[in-house]
Design a protein around this motif. Structure first.
Motif, PDB file in Angstrom:
ATOM      1  N   ALA A  76      17.261  32.514  20.431  1.00 23.15           N
ATOM      2  CA  ALA A  76      17.906  33.242  21.526  1.00 23.15           C
ATOM      3  C   ALA A  76      17.673  32.589  22.879  1.00 23.15           C
ATOM      4  CB  ALA A  76      17.416  34.687  21.539  1.00 23.15           C
ATOM      5  N   ASN A  77      16.578  31.829  23.006  1.00 15.94           N
ATOM      6  CA  ASN A  77      16.294  31.173  24.282  1.00 15.94           C
ATOM      7  C   ASN A  77      17.227  29.996  24.559  1.00 15.94           C
ATOM      8  OD1 ASN A  77      14.111  32.841  24.908  1.00 15.94           O
ATOM      9  ND2 ASN A  77      12.690  31.570  23.755  1.00 15.94           N
ATOM     10  N   TYR A  78      17.785  29.423  23.498  1.00 14.25           N
ATOM     11  CA  TYR A  78      18.507  28.156  23.654  1.00 14.25           C
ATOM     12  C   TYR A  78      19.967  28.194  23.191  1.00 14.25           C
ATOM     13  CZ  TYR A  78      13.688  26.632  24.109  1.00 14.25           C
ATOM     14  OH  TYR A  78      12.387  26.499  24.511  1.00 14.25           O
ATOM     15  N   ALA A  79      20.336  29.155  22.362  1.00 12.59           N
ATOM     16  CA  ALA A  79      21.689  29.182  21.814  1.00 12.59           C
ATOM     17  C   ALA A  79      22.270  30.594  21.867  1.00 12.59           C
ATOM     18  CB  ALA A  79      21.682  28.689  20.365  1.00 12.59           C
ATOM     19  N   ARG A  80      23.592  30.647  22.076  1.00 14.69           N
ATOM     20  CA  ARG A  80      24.293  31.932  22.101  1.00 14.69           C
ATOM     21  C   ARG A  80      24.741  32.269  20.684  1.00 14.69           C
ATOM     22  NH1 ARG A  80      28.143  30.444  27.294  1.00 14.69           N
ATOM     23  NH2 ARG A  80      26.438  29.992  28.755  1.00 14.69           N
ATOM     24  N   VAL A  81      24.013  33.172  20.055  1.00 15.35           N
ATOM     25  CA  VAL A  81      24.221  33.487  18.643  1.00 15.35           C
ATOM     26  C   VAL A  81      24.541  34.967  18.501  1.00 15.35           C
ATOM     27  CG1 VAL A  81      23.215  33.398  16.337  1.00 15.35           C
ATOM     28  CG2 VAL A  81      22.545  31.697  18.045  1.00 15.35           C
ATOM     29  N   ASP A  82      25.719  35.290  17.928  1.00 15.09           N
ATOM     30  CA  ASP A  82      26.053  36.698  17.707  1.00 15.09           C
ATOM     31  C   ASP A  82      25.420  37.185  16.406  1.00 15.09           C
ATOM     32  OD1 ASP A  82      27.688  35.868  15.553  1.00 15.09           O
ATOM     33  OD2 ASP A  82      29.499  35.862  16.780  1.00 15.09           O
ATOM     34  N   ASN A  83      25.557  38.465  16.122  1.00 13.46           N
ATOM     35  CA  ASN A  83      24.889  39.059  14.963  1.00 13.46           C
ATOM     36  C   ASN A  83      25.361  38.474  13.638  1.00 13.46           C
ATOM     37  OD1 ASN A  83      23.344  40.744  16.573  1.00 13.46           O
ATOM     38  ND2 ASN A  83      24.828  42.419  16.505  1.00 13.46           N
ATOM     39  N   GLN A  84      26.673  38.213  13.529  1.00  6.49           N
ATOM     40  CA  GLN A  84      27.205  37.662  12.287  1.00  6.49           C
ATOM     41  C   GLN A  84      26.638  36.268  12.028  1.00  6.49           C
ATOM     42  OE1 GLN A  84      31.470  37.476  12.118  1.00  6.49           O
ATOM     43  NE2 GLN A  84      31.519  36.544  10.090  1.00  6.49           N
ATOM     44  N   ALA A  85      26.605  35.448  13.082  1.00 10.77           N
ATOM     45  CA  ALA A  85      26.062  34.096  12.939  1.00 10.77           C
ATOM     46  C   ALA A  85      24.574  34.149  12.611  1.00 10.77           C
ATOM     47  CB  ALA A  85      26.288  33.305  14.217  1.00 10.77           C
ATOM     48  N   PHE A  86      23.859  35.085  13.217  1.00  5.17           N
ATOM     49  CA  PHE A  86      22.423  35.185  12.974  1.00  5.17           C
ATOM     50  C   PHE A  86      22.141  35.518  11.510  1.00  5.17           C
ATOM     51  CE2 PHE A  86      18.275  37.220  12.880  1.00  5.17           C
ATOM     52  CZ  PHE A  86      17.517  36.338  13.636  1.00  5.17           C
ATOM     53  N   ARG A  87      22.948  36.399  10.923  1.00  5.42           N
ATOM     54  CA  ARG A  87      22.761  36.745   9.511  1.00  5.42           C
ATOM     55  C   ARG A  87      22.956  35.523   8.615  1.00  5.42           C
ATOM     56  NH1 ARG A  87      25.339  41.602  11.158  1.00  5.42           N
ATOM     57  NH2 ARG A  87      27.385  40.819  10.529  1.00  5.42           N
ATOM     58  N   LEU A  88      23.933  34.696   8.960  1.00  3.86           N
ATOM     59  CA  LEU A  88      24.185  33.491   8.181  1.00  3.86           C
ATOM     60  C   LEU A  88      23.035  32.499   8.335  1.00  3.86           C
ATOM     61  CD1 LEU A  88      26.240  32.226   6.313  1.00  3.86           C
ATOM     62  CD2 LEU A  88      27.455  31.335   8.296  1.00  3.86           C
ATOM     63  N   LEU A  89      22.532  32.367   9.535  1.00  3.86           N
ATOM     64  CA  LEU A  89      21.392  31.484   9.768  1.00  3.86           C
ATOM     65  C   LEU A  89      20.166  31.959   8.994  1.00  3.86           C
ATOM     66  CD1 LEU A  89      23.178  30.369  12.112  1.00  3.86           C
ATOM     67  CD2 LEU A  89      21.080  30.197  13.447  1.00  3.86           C
ATOM     68  N   LYS A  90      19.971  33.260   8.989  1.00  2.00           N
ATOM     69  CA  LYS A  90      18.809  33.811   8.290  1.00  2.00           C
ATOM     70  C   LYS A  90      18.878  33.507   6.804  1.00  2.00           C
ATOM     71  CE  LYS A  90      16.067  38.059   8.133  1.00  2.00           C
ATOM     72  NZ  LYS A  90      16.004  39.484   8.542  1.00  2.00           N
ATOM     73  N   TYR A  91      20.098  33.494   6.261  1.00  2.00           N
ATOM     74  CA  TYR A  91      20.290  33.195   4.842  1.00  2.00           C
ATOM     75  C   TYR A  91      20.020  31.717   4.550  1.00  2.00           C
ATOM     76  CZ  TYR A  91      22.635  32.739   0.315  1.00  2.00           C
ATOM     77  OH  TYR A  91      22.918  32.467  -0.991  1.00  2.00           O
ATOM     78  N   CYS A  92      20.370  30.839   5.467  1.00  2.00           N
ATOM     79  CA  CYS A  92      20.338  29.394   5.208  1.00  2.00           C
ATOM     80  C   CYS A  92      19.083  28.690   5.704  1.00  2.00           C
ATOM     81  CB  CYS A  92      21.553  28.733   5.848  1.00  2.00           C
ATOM     82  SG  CYS A  92      23.134  29.212   5.134  1.00  2.00           S
ATOM     83  N   THR A  93      18.251  29.377   6.444  1.00  2.00           N
ATOM     84  CA  THR A  93      17.070  28.703   6.998  1.00  2.00           C
ATOM     85  C   THR A  93      15.786  29.297   6.422  1.00  2.00           C
ATOM     86  OG1 THR A  93      17.024  30.217   8.890  1.00  2.00           O
ATOM     87  CG2 THR A  93      18.216  28.143   9.161  1.00  2.00           C
ATOM     88  N   PRO A  94      14.721  28.486   6.332  1.00  2.00           N
ATOM     89  CA  PRO A  94      14.692  27.062   6.675  1.00  2.00           C
ATOM     90  C   PRO A  94      15.439  26.226   5.642  1.00  2.00           C
ATOM     91  CG  PRO A  94      12.609  27.707   5.703  1.00  2.00           C
ATOM     92  CD  PRO A  94      13.406  28.963   5.867  1.00  2.00           C
ATOM     93  N   GLY A  95      15.991  25.106   6.086  1.00  2.00           N
ATOM     94  CA  GLY A  95      16.743  24.253   5.172  1.00  2.00           C
ATOM     95  C   GLY A  95      17.412  23.105   5.897  1.00  2.00           C
ATOM     96  N   PRO A  96      18.118  22.243   5.141  1.00  2.00           N
ATOM     97  CA  PRO A  96      18.702  21.021   5.707  1.00  2.00           C
ATOM     98  C   PRO A  96      20.061  21.241   6.369  1.00  2.00           C
ATOM     99  CG  PRO A  96      19.063  21.045   3.358  1.00  2.00           C
ATOM    100  CD  PRO A  96      18.255  22.280   3.674  1.00  2.00           C
ATOM    101  N   TYR A  97      20.075  22.106   7.374  1.00  2.00           N
ATOM    102  CA  TYR A  97      21.299  22.413   8.112  1.00  2.00           C
ATOM    103  C   TYR A  97      21.082  22.197   9.602  1.00  2.00           C
ATOM    104  CZ  TYR A  97      22.614  25.064   3.894  1.00  2.00           C
ATOM    105  OH  TYR A  97      22.903  25.456   2.613  1.00  2.00           O
ATOM    106  N   THR A  98      22.127  21.750  10.284  1.00  2.00           N
ATOM    107  CA  THR A  98      22.167  21.764  11.744  1.00  2.00           C
ATOM    108  C   THR A  98      23.299  22.685  12.158  1.00  2.00           C
ATOM    109  OG1 THR A  98      21.338  19.492  11.959  1.00  2.00           O
ATOM    110  CG2 THR A  98      22.513  20.413  13.847  1.00  2.00           C
ATOM    111  N   PHE A  99      22.993  23.682  12.978  1.00  2.00           N
ATOM    112  CA  PHE A  99      23.995  24.627  13.452  1.00  2.00           C
ATOM    113  C   PHE A  99      24.301  24.332  14.916  1.00  2.00           C
ATOM    114  CE2 PHE A  99      21.782  26.702   9.979  1.00  2.00           C
ATOM    115  CZ  PHE A  99      22.832  27.182   9.220  1.00  2.00           C
ATOM    116  N   VAL A 100      25.576  24.278  15.248  1.00  2.00           N
ATOM    117  CA  VAL A 100      26.004  23.956  16.611  1.00  2.00           C
ATOM    118  C   VAL A 100      26.477  25.233  17.308  1.00  2.00           C
ATOM    119  CG1 VAL A 100      27.586  22.606  18.033  1.00  2.00           C
ATOM    120  CG2 VAL A 100      26.677  21.632  15.906  1.00  2.00           C
TER     121      VAL A 100
END
Length: 206
Positions: A76-100
């Motif tokens: 939250a300090n560095y990226a503008r992430v909405d709730n839907q995106a956050f749920r997807l990130l939570k599912y995929c991390t930690p892991g070999p992904y870069t999210f823009v």
């Protein structure tokens, strides 16, 4: 001449992690292992170190640098992430992904993609990288170690030493890793766009 640390892949030596953190805080550039090959890293606020990384990679202002984070709580300090995106990130991390994502005002302007004002975000599953981030206490400015003319991340730390021992300050030998870069997922405009297929499974985004 760079320092070369043989770091245990399961139980990283605290002494070596501390030395690497000190090198970073003194303005150094390091090579360190991730779950998608080796990466280059430096402190967020160090412009000179960032420029050194850009010269090694031959990348310009249109490149999306990545902030390697300890966990999602730093996002939250560095990226503008909405709730839907956050749920997807939570599912995929930690892991070999870069999210823009679009960067926040906390991100120095020079780190953002010039045109789109975006920044990459990663949460790695590599034990050495995670211990390094815990000891550092903040995200690490990072980019996959893909040499000019190559399309894969460097995976052999001995070969990296031969190539870069006069261009970086430390190399953390964390074993011989896979050569695939991260899967890059652009979510900066609200949609999910697969920019690059890599080590991360794209099934969750389909």
């Amino acid at each position: 001449m760079s320092q070369f640390f043989y770091v245990h892949e399961v139980n990283p030596q605290v002494r070596l992690i501390s030395q690497a953190v000190n090198i970073l805080k003194e303005g150094g550039v390091i090579v360190y292992p991730t779950d998608s090959g080796y990466a280059l890293g430096c402190m967020i606020g160090n412009k000179e170190a960032m420029e050194r990384i850009a010269r090694i990679r031959h990348i310009g202002h249109d490149h999306n640098f990545t902030l390697m984070c300890r966990d999602l709580s730093e996002l939250a300090n560095y990226a503008r992430v909405d709730n839907q995106a956050f749920r997807l990130l939570k599912y995929c991390t930690p892991g070999p992904y870069t999210f823009v994502f679009k960067g926040t005002k906390e991100v120095p302007r020079r780190l953002l993609n010039d045109k789109r004002k975006t920044i990459g975000i990663r949460v790695t599953d590599n034990v050495i990288a995670r211990d390094l981030l815990d000891a550092l206490g903040e995200p690490l400015l990072s980019t996959s170690l893909i040499m000019p003319g190559h399309d894969f991340t460097e995976s052999d730390p001995e070969a990296i030493r031969d190539m870069l021992e006069h261009q970086v300050d430390a190399i953390l030998h964390g074993g011989y890793l896979g050569e695939k870069p991260t899967t890059v997922v652009d979510m900066s405009d609200g949609d999910v766009v697969i920019v690059r297929e890599g080590a991360g499974d794209i099934t969750p985004f389909q």
